[in-house]
Design an enzyme around this catalytic site. Structure first.
Site, PDB file in Angstrom:
ATOM      1  N   THR A 264      -5.698  12.958   7.775  1.00 30.35           N
ATOM      2  CA  THR A 264      -4.328  13.056   8.297  1.00 30.35           C
ATOM      3  C   THR A 264      -4.265  14.112   9.408  1.00 30.35           C
ATOM      4  O   THR A 264      -3.681  13.876  10.470  1.00 30.35           O
ATOM      5  CB  THR A 264      -3.332  13.386   7.161  1.00 30.35           C
ATOM      6  OG1 THR A 264      -3.533  12.420   6.125  1.00 30.35           O
ATOM      7  CG2 THR A 264      -1.905  13.302   7.621  1.00 30.35           C
TER       8      THR A 264
ATOM      9  N   LYS B 227       0.852  -1.194   0.000  1.00 30.34           N
ATOM     10  CA  LYS B 227       0.000   0.000   0.000  1.00 30.34           C
ATOM     11  C   LYS B 227       0.876   1.227   0.000  1.00 30.34           C
ATOM     12  O   LYS B 227       1.806   1.322   0.806  1.00 30.34           O
ATOM     13  CB  LYS B 227      -0.855  -0.017   1.287  1.00 30.34           C
ATOM     14  CG  LYS B 227      -1.777   1.181   1.422  1.00 30.34           C
ATOM     15  CD  LYS B 227      -3.125   0.881   0.828  1.00 30.34           C
ATOM     16  CE  LYS B 227      -3.982   2.105   0.659  1.00 30.34           C
ATOM     17  NZ  LYS B 227      -3.717   2.858  -0.588  1.00 30.34           N
TER      18      LYS B 227
ATOM     19  N   ASN C 170      -3.285  20.504   2.700  1.00 34.11           N
ATOM     20  CA  ASN C 170      -4.230  19.473   3.152  1.00 34.11           C
ATOM     21  C   ASN C 170      -3.990  19.103   4.617  1.00 34.11           C
ATOM     22  O   ASN C 170      -4.906  19.138   5.440  1.00 34.11           O
ATOM     23  CB  ASN C 170      -4.073  18.243   2.236  1.00 34.11           C
ATOM     24  CG  ASN C 170      -4.966  17.096   2.665  1.00 34.11           C
ATOM     25  OD1 ASN C 170      -4.833  16.567   3.771  1.00 34.11           O
ATOM     26  ND2 ASN C 170      -5.886  16.708   1.813  1.00 34.11           N
TER      27      ASN C 170
ATOM     28  N   LYS D 188       5.072   1.916  -2.977  1.00 35.75           N
ATOM     29  CA  LYS D 188       5.161   3.319  -3.406  1.00 35.75           C
ATOM     30  C   LYS D 188       5.393   3.355  -4.897  1.00 35.75           C
ATOM     31  O   LYS D 188       6.007   2.443  -5.460  1.00 35.75           O
ATOM     32  CB  LYS D 188       6.336   4.013  -2.704  1.00 35.75           C
ATOM     33  CG  LYS D 188       6.189   5.518  -2.657  1.00 35.75           C
ATOM     34  CD  LYS D 188       5.240   5.915  -1.557  1.00 35.75           C
ATOM     35  CE  LYS D 188       5.010   7.398  -1.488  1.00 35.75           C
ATOM     36  NZ  LYS D 188       4.241   7.728  -0.265  1.00 35.75           N
TER      37      LYS D 188
ATOM     38  N   SER E 166      -7.586   5.524   4.284  1.00 40.67           N
ATOM     39  CA  SER E 166      -7.444   4.844   2.987  1.00 40.67           C
ATOM     40  C   SER E 166      -7.784   3.365   3.162  1.00 40.67           C
ATOM     41  O   SER E 166      -8.431   2.751   2.304  1.00 40.67           O
ATOM     42  CB  SER E 166      -6.006   4.950   2.474  1.00 40.67           C
ATOM     43  OG  SER E 166      -5.863   6.083   1.666  1.00 40.67           O
TER      44      SER E 166
ATOM     45  N   LYS F  22       5.128   2.182   8.526  1.00 38.08           N
ATOM     46  CA  LYS F  22       3.931   2.930   8.926  1.00 38.08           C
ATOM     47  C   LYS F  22       2.710   2.024   9.069  1.00 38.08           C
ATOM     48  O   LYS F  22       1.960   2.120  10.036  1.00 38.08           O
ATOM     49  CB  LYS F  22       3.580   3.950   7.831  1.00 38.08           C
ATOM     50  CG  LYS F  22       4.019   5.315   8.131  1.00 38.08           C
ATOM     51  CD  LYS F  22       3.291   6.244   7.167  1.00 38.08           C
ATOM     52  CE  LYS F  22       4.044   7.512   7.004  1.00 38.08           C
ATOM     53  NZ  LYS F  22       3.312   8.528   6.286  1.00 38.08           N
TER      54      LYS F  22
ATOM     55  N   ASP G  60      -0.117  10.919  -3.750  1.00 40.10           N
ATOM     56  CA  ASP G  60       1.051  11.426  -3.023  1.00 40.10           C
ATOM     57  C   ASP G  60       1.364  12.780  -3.677  1.00 40.10           C
ATOM     58  O   ASP G  60       0.514  13.330  -4.392  1.00 40.10           O
ATOM     59  CB  ASP G  60       2.228  10.432  -3.156  1.00 40.10           C
ATOM     60  CG  ASP G  60       3.365  10.748  -2.189  1.00 40.10           C
ATOM     61  OD1 ASP G  60       3.200  10.531  -0.985  1.00 40.10           O
ATOM     62  OD2 ASP G  60       4.420  11.235  -2.645  1.00 40.10           O
TER      63      ASP G  60
HETATM   64  P1  NAD Z   1       0.095  20.281   0.371  1.00 39.68           P
HETATM   65  O1  NAD Z   1       0.801  20.462  -0.913  1.00 39.68           O
HETATM   66  O2  NAD Z   1      -1.396  20.250   0.412  1.00 39.68           O
HETATM   67  O3  NAD Z   1       0.557  21.452   1.400  1.00 39.68           O
HETATM   68  C1  NAD Z   1       1.892  21.770   1.634  1.00 39.68           C
HETATM   69  C2  NAD Z   1       1.946  23.056   2.466  1.00 39.68           C
HETATM   70  O4  NAD Z   1       3.300  23.308   2.796  1.00 39.68           O
HETATM   71  C3  NAD Z   1       1.427  24.298   1.771  1.00 39.68           C
HETATM   72  O5  NAD Z   1       0.751  25.113   2.694  1.00 39.68           O
HETATM   73  C4  NAD Z   1       2.710  25.012   1.313  1.00 39.68           C
HETATM   74  O6  NAD Z   1       2.558  26.417   1.193  1.00 39.68           O
HETATM   75  C5  NAD Z   1       3.628  24.654   2.436  1.00 39.68           C
HETATM   76  N1  NAD Z   1       5.037  24.728   2.060  1.00 39.68           N
HETATM   77  C6  NAD Z   1       5.619  24.230   0.932  1.00 39.68           C
HETATM   78  N2  NAD Z   1       6.930  24.529   0.938  1.00 39.68           N
HETATM   79  C7  NAD Z   1       7.161  25.215   2.077  1.00 39.68           C
HETATM   80  C8  NAD Z   1       8.305  25.811   2.655  1.00 39.68           C
HETATM   81  N3  NAD Z   1       9.510  25.754   2.047  1.00 39.68           N
HETATM   82  N4  NAD Z   1       8.183  26.424   3.855  1.00 39.68           N
HETATM   83  C9  NAD Z   1       6.994  26.499   4.480  1.00 39.68           C
HETATM   84  N5  NAD Z   1       5.873  25.961   3.975  1.00 39.68           N
HETATM   85  C10 NAD Z   1       5.968  25.336   2.802  1.00 39.68           C
HETATM   86  O7  NAD Z   1       0.710  18.935   0.995  1.00 39.68           O
HETATM   87  P2  NAD Z   1       0.052  18.027   2.117  1.00 39.68           P
HETATM   88  O8  NAD Z   1      -0.773  16.965   1.479  1.00 39.68           O
HETATM   89  O9  NAD Z   1      -0.533  18.903   3.172  1.00 39.68           O
HETATM   90  O10 NAD Z   1       1.364  17.280   2.677  1.00 39.68           O
HETATM   91  C11 NAD Z   1       2.229  17.914   3.600  1.00 39.68           C
HETATM   92  C12 NAD Z   1       3.197  16.882   4.172  1.00 39.68           C
HETATM   93  O11 NAD Z   1       2.465  15.837   4.822  1.00 39.68           O
HETATM   94  C13 NAD Z   1       4.078  16.152   3.150  1.00 39.68           C
HETATM   95  O12 NAD Z   1       5.315  15.860   3.781  1.00 39.68           O
HETATM   96  C14 NAD Z   1       3.329  14.858   2.881  1.00 39.68           C
HETATM   97  O13 NAD Z   1       4.188  13.820   2.419  1.00 39.68           O
HETATM   98  C15 NAD Z   1       2.828  14.572   4.286  1.00 39.68           C
HETATM   99  N6  NAD Z   1       1.665  13.663   4.349  1.00 39.68           N
HETATM  100  C16 NAD Z   1       0.506  13.947   3.679  1.00 39.68           C
HETATM  101  C17 NAD Z   1      -0.596  13.122   3.822  1.00 39.68           C
HETATM  102  C18 NAD Z   1      -1.912  13.460   3.178  1.00 39.68           C
HETATM  103  O14 NAD Z   1      -2.889  12.757   3.480  1.00 39.68           O
HETATM  104  N7  NAD Z   1      -2.001  14.491   2.363  1.00 39.68           N
HETATM  105  C19 NAD Z   1      -0.514  11.962   4.608  1.00 39.68           C
HETATM  106  C20 NAD Z   1       0.687  11.682   5.278  1.00 39.68           C
HETATM  107  C21 NAD Z   1       1.771  12.558   5.143  1.00 39.68           C
END
Ligand code: NAD
Length: 419
Positions: free
Chosen positions: A191, A71, A222, A107, A353, A95, A147
């Site tokens: 999340t 997954k 998100n 992945k 998920s 995880k 992702d």
């Molecule tokens: P996203 O693209 O929706 O949001 C990313 C946020 O980070 C935005 O607000 C952006 O402005 C900010 N950002 C980007 N670069 C930056 C920087 N240099 N300094 C400060 N802020 C910055 O992404 P997401 O889905 O919210 O994912 C965020 C993190 O969480 C990632 O590491 C992702 O792998 C992890 N993650 C996401 C999920 C999910 O369900 N979406 C699940 C597990 C882990």
């Protein structure tokens, strides 16, 4: 660049090796876990809008399936490379084991810059990738999800393409789909909700009250937005939020619902949000602000050797994947700052998920209340197992997380007769 690339996989392998050794595992456990069981590299043709054909490279890694089918998400990014996909799939194995999900780790990655594509080209890349890997995935084999660079819309195209390839309805092959084609209620904010639930359980275990605590969040996408809203609802005072445009802060507390509403319409532009707060151009300011707990929810390598000495918070709860470098982790430990690791704190997404997949397989759908209730039960159990390991072996919570996961994987592999 090549050396740096190799280091990602080497880093995960090193961590697994250390924990295998400290648990006194038979050498076979590390030998099996150090590389994915299966790794596919594909190249597929995509017709571009101008009529030319572009060959696109993609990967799918199935790291381990002792606990269940692989997954993990699919990343669309121009910098995706084989060792990164392998390392991310190993991370997913860890995880899923921590979160008590009946899954192994997988992945995928496609080497493409989505900003250069039209909507039609993006759809053809998504369908082309799924056609190329269709023989190797399936609801009981390997289940992709979104992702970086992919989203529910892309998942909608992917599930449609897979169903066309196999000739029957198979919504359980992909999660993170739009609700109308079998997506789950509650997946979007899962999340962030999971991060709040972990923090609540952590507070209970450590004996502090999260209500009224000053918290700060880096990232307002998100994950960060949902975490901020849930922490606000829990009664925390959100004093700072950073995104890629800068930081908004107010020591008396920010108006989180108003900022979230603004960010939905104006992503990545917090610095221009209206409201009673000060603004800094520093995108990491939320990590250093005067707060009790910080939540890095943006991207990897944000807490480094450089800024770790300036962190004022007592607790770091990792929402993003890999936000703390190994060197910074060491500094935080020496400074007595507790880190709740990503492999636990951000598992709310993969957990819902899993709920989506269960609903798809049984063709019976749950209410959002049922999903949130089940999420809380799952997250609490994962936290309790990890916290008990942390206390029993007197190790940091990240090491405890790997110990819980590797112990479970070793028992499953042994029971299957793999060694
Ligand atoms: P996203 O693209 O929706 O949001 C990313 C946020 O980070 C935005 O607000 C952006 O402005 C900010 N950002 C980007 N670069 C930056 C920087 N240099 N300094 C400060 N802020 C910055 O992404 P997401 O889905 O919210 O994912 C965020 C993190 O969480 C990632 O590491 C992702 O792998 C992890 N993650 C996401 C999920 C999910 O369900 N979406 C699940 C597990 C882990």
């Amino acid at each position: 660049m090549g050396e740096e690339k190799n280091n990602v996989l080497a880093g995960v392998q090193e961590h697994i090796k250390k924990v295998c050794d400290s648990l006194g595992m038979e050498p076979a456990v590390y030998e099996i876990l150090k590389e994915p069981l299966r790794f596919y590299e594909v190249t597929f043709p995509v017709k571009m809008d101008d009529g030319t054909i572009r060959m696109v490279k993609g990967y799918r890694s199935q790291h381990n399936d002792a606990l269940g089918p692989a997954k993990g998400g699919v990343r669309f990014h121009p910098g995706v490379y084989a060792d990164e996909v392998k390392a991310l799939s190993a991370w997913m194995t860890i995880k899923c084991a921590i979160a008590n999900l009946p899954y192994g780790g997988g992945k995928g990655g496609v080497v493409i810059d989505t900003r250069e594509l039209s909507e039609g080209e993006l759809e053809r890349v998504s369908r082309g990738y799924i056609r190329a890997i269709a023989p190797y995935i399936g609801p009981l084999v390997d289940i992709p999800a979104p992702d970086m660079g992919t989203n529910p819309k892309v998942m909608g195209w992917m599930v449609d393409e897979y169903c066309k390839q196999v000739g029957y309805h198979a919504p359980g092959v992909i999660t993170g789909k739009p609700i109308i084609v079998g997506g789950s209620l509650g997946r979007g904010p899962a999340t962030g909700r999971g991060i709040m639930l972990t923090f609540k359980r952590f507070a209970q275990a450590e004996g502090f009250d999260p209500k009224g605590m000053r918290v700060a969040i880096q990232g307002f996408g998100n994950v960060g937005r949902s975490a901020a809203l849930h922490l606000h609802e829990l009664g925390c005072k959100v004093v700072a939020i950073s995104d890629i445009s800068g930081t908004v802060y107010n020591s008396k507390g920010l108006d989180v619902p108003a900022l979230a509403k603004y960010a939905e319409k104006n992503p990545d532009n917090l610095k221009d949000a209206p409201g009673e707060h000060e603004v800094s151009a520093d995108t990491r300011y939320a990590l250093e602000v005067d707060a009790d707990a910080i939540f890095p929810c943006a991207l990897e390598n944000q807490i480094t050797e450089e800024n770790a000495p300036r962190i004022k918070a007592k607790y770091v709860i990792e929402g993003a994947n890999g936000p703390t470098t190994t060197a910074a982790d060491q500094i935080l430990q020496e400074r007595g700052i507790k880190v709740v690791p990503d492999v636990l704190a951000n598992t709310g997404g993969v957990t819902v998920s899993y709920f989506e997949w269960v609903q798809n397989l049984q063709n019976y759908y749950w209410t959002e209340e049922e999903i949130n209730e089940k999420l809380e039960i799952n997250m609490n159990k994962a936290f309790d197992d990890l916290y008990a390991m942390h206390k029993k072996h007197n190790v940091d919570m990240r090491t405890a997380a790997y110990m819980v996961a590797i112990d479970k994987l070793a028992r499953a592999m042994k029971a299957r007769g793999w060694f």
